[in-house]
Motif scaffolding. Structure first.
Motif, PDB file in Angstrom:
ATOM      1  N   THR A 148      -5.939   0.442   3.909  1.00 49.81           N
ATOM      2  CA  THR A 148      -7.151   0.236   4.701  1.00 49.81           C
ATOM      3  C   THR A 148      -7.365  -1.242   4.975  1.00 49.81           C
ATOM      4  O   THR A 148      -7.660  -1.630   6.114  1.00 49.81           O
ATOM      5  CB  THR A 148      -8.370   0.822   3.961  1.00 49.81           C
ATOM      6  N   HIS A 149      -7.208  -2.071   3.961  1.00 51.98           N
ATOM      7  CA  HIS A 149      -7.374  -3.514   4.148  1.00 51.98           C
ATOM      8  C   HIS A 149      -6.329  -4.072   5.120  1.00 51.98           C
ATOM      9  O   HIS A 149      -6.649  -4.883   5.987  1.00 51.98           O
ATOM     10  CB  HIS A 149      -7.268  -4.236   2.802  1.00 51.98           C
ATOM     11  N   GLY A 150      -5.090  -3.640   4.980  1.00 48.55           N
ATOM     12  CA  GLY A 150      -4.029  -4.124   5.871  1.00 48.55           C
ATOM     13  C   GLY A 150      -4.256  -3.728   7.308  1.00 48.55           C
ATOM     14  O   GLY A 150      -4.064  -4.522   8.221  1.00 48.55           O
ATOM     15  N   ALA A 165      -2.947   8.331 -10.396  1.00 50.66           N
ATOM     16  CA  ALA A 165      -4.147   8.440  -9.570  1.00 50.66           C
ATOM     17  C   ALA A 165      -4.693   7.058  -9.225  1.00 50.66           C
ATOM     18  O   ALA A 165      -5.137   6.814  -8.097  1.00 50.66           O
ATOM     19  CB  ALA A 165      -5.196   9.277 -10.291  1.00 50.66           C
ATOM     20  N   ALA A 166      -4.656   6.146 -10.178  1.00 50.12           N
ATOM     21  CA  ALA A 166      -5.119   4.781  -9.914  1.00 50.12           C
ATOM     22  C   ALA A 166      -4.248   4.100  -8.864  1.00 50.12           C
ATOM     23  O   ALA A 166      -4.753   3.387  -7.983  1.00 50.12           O
ATOM     24  CB  ALA A 166      -5.126   3.978 -11.209  1.00 50.12           C
ATOM     25  N   LEU A 167      -2.936   4.323  -8.920  1.00 42.78           N
ATOM     26  CA  LEU A 167      -2.040   3.743  -7.906  1.00 42.78           C
ATOM     27  C   LEU A 167      -2.289   4.351  -6.531  1.00 42.78           C
ATOM     28  O   LEU A 167      -2.204   3.652  -5.511  1.00 42.78           O
ATOM     29  CB  LEU A 167      -0.578   3.934  -8.315  1.00 42.78           C
ATOM     30  N   ILE A 168      -2.597   5.623  -6.475  1.00 40.44           N
ATOM     31  CA  ILE A 168      -2.896   6.257  -5.188  1.00 40.44           C
ATOM     32  C   ILE A 168      -4.160   5.638  -4.586  1.00 40.44           C
ATOM     33  O   ILE A 168      -4.208   5.314  -3.393  1.00 40.44           O
ATOM     34  CB  ILE A 168      -3.028   7.784  -5.346  1.00 40.44           C
ATOM     35  N   ILE A 169      -5.175   5.440  -5.411  1.00 37.86           N
ATOM     36  CA  ILE A 169      -6.409   4.818  -4.916  1.00 37.86           C
ATOM     37  C   ILE A 169      -6.154   3.377  -4.480  1.00 37.86           C
ATOM     38  O   ILE A 169      -6.607   2.944  -3.414  1.00 37.86           O
ATOM     39  CB  ILE A 169      -7.511   4.889  -5.998  1.00 37.86           C
ATOM     40  N   ALA A 170      -5.395   2.630  -5.287  1.00 41.34           N
ATOM     41  CA  ALA A 170      -5.074   1.247  -4.927  1.00 41.34           C
ATOM     42  C   ALA A 170      -4.264   1.193  -3.628  1.00 41.34           C
ATOM     43  O   ALA A 170      -4.496   0.320  -2.782  1.00 41.34           O
ATOM     44  CB  ALA A 170      -4.308   0.574  -6.053  1.00 41.34           C
ATOM     45  N   GLY A 171      -3.331   2.109  -3.455  1.00 38.24           N
ATOM     46  CA  GLY A 171      -2.548   2.148  -2.222  1.00 38.24           C
ATOM     47  C   GLY A 171      -3.414   2.444  -1.011  1.00 38.24           C
ATOM     48  O   GLY A 171      -3.236   1.837   0.054  1.00 38.24           O
ATOM     49  N   GLY A 214       0.816  -1.216   0.000  1.00 40.55           N
ATOM     50  CA  GLY A 214       0.000   0.000   0.000  1.00 40.55           C
ATOM     51  C   GLY A 214       0.845   1.259   0.000  1.00 40.55           C
ATOM     52  O   GLY A 214       0.589   2.198  -0.778  1.00 40.55           O
ATOM     53  N   TRP A 215       1.860   1.281   0.862  1.00 41.84           N
ATOM     54  CA  TRP A 215       2.744   2.462   0.899  1.00 41.84           C
ATOM     55  C   TRP A 215       3.522   2.606  -0.410  1.00 41.84           C
ATOM     56  O   TRP A 215       3.720   3.724  -0.903  1.00 41.84           O
ATOM     57  CB  TRP A 215       3.708   2.376   2.084  1.00 41.84           C
TER      58      TRP A 215
END
Length: 165
Positions: free
Chosen positions: A66-68, A55-61, A16-17
């Protein structure tokens, strides 16, 4: 047990980071490329190759973080629950099932100042606490304290033990 769950959570947090950082770098590169171009048709390649994927990577991160964190919190809650209600393997009878022994059997009743429950003296929630005090029968009669759901002391225990403060 705990380390196995935490090992599966940490890679999700690191991913995520990393996704957040890569997304931020791509967005900055896309902004830098767009800022140098005057015409929109020359800005589109920067949007398509840097800014949108960034932007997609920021959302995925953000989703991975959040999941982690939720998985880490769930693992901690599960571990605490296991510590609270786990039966000792030595208590298992010959059929391999745990004996249904009560958590606490002491007749002495204790309370913690400022608490909302009264407990048996050998309840895991108060055993070993220096601040635990004997229960005052006036407090029990007034209904200010509720019985502990873990050790389940009965009102008859208070009368038989002579809890009077």
């Amino acid at each position: 047990m705990r380390t196995a769950r935490l090992r599966t959570v940490h890679p999700v947090l690191w991913a995520g980071w990393a996704a957040l950082a890569a997304g931020a770098v791509l967005c900055v590169l896309g902004w830098y490329g767009i800022s140098g171009e005057r015409f929109a048709e020359r800005q589109l390649p920067y949007l398509a190759s840097c800014t949108v994927p960034g932007a997609a990577l920021i959302i995925a991160g953000a989703v991975l973080l959040t999941h982690g964190r939720n998985a880490l919190a769930a693992a901690r809650v599960e571990e605490l629950y296991g510590l609270l209600v786990a039966a000792d393997p030595a208590d298992a009878d010959e059929s391999g099932q745990a004996a249904a022994a009560p958590v606490a059997v002491s007749g002495d009743l204790l309370m913690v100042p400022g608490g909302t429950l009264w407990h048996r003296a050998d309840c895991p929630l108060v055993s070993g606490k220096a601040e635990a005090l004997p229960v005052d029968s006036r407090v029990l009669a007034g209904g200010e304290l509720d019985p502990c759901p873990i050790c389940e002391p009965a009102a008859s225990d208070a009368r038989s033990s002579g809890a009077d403060g």
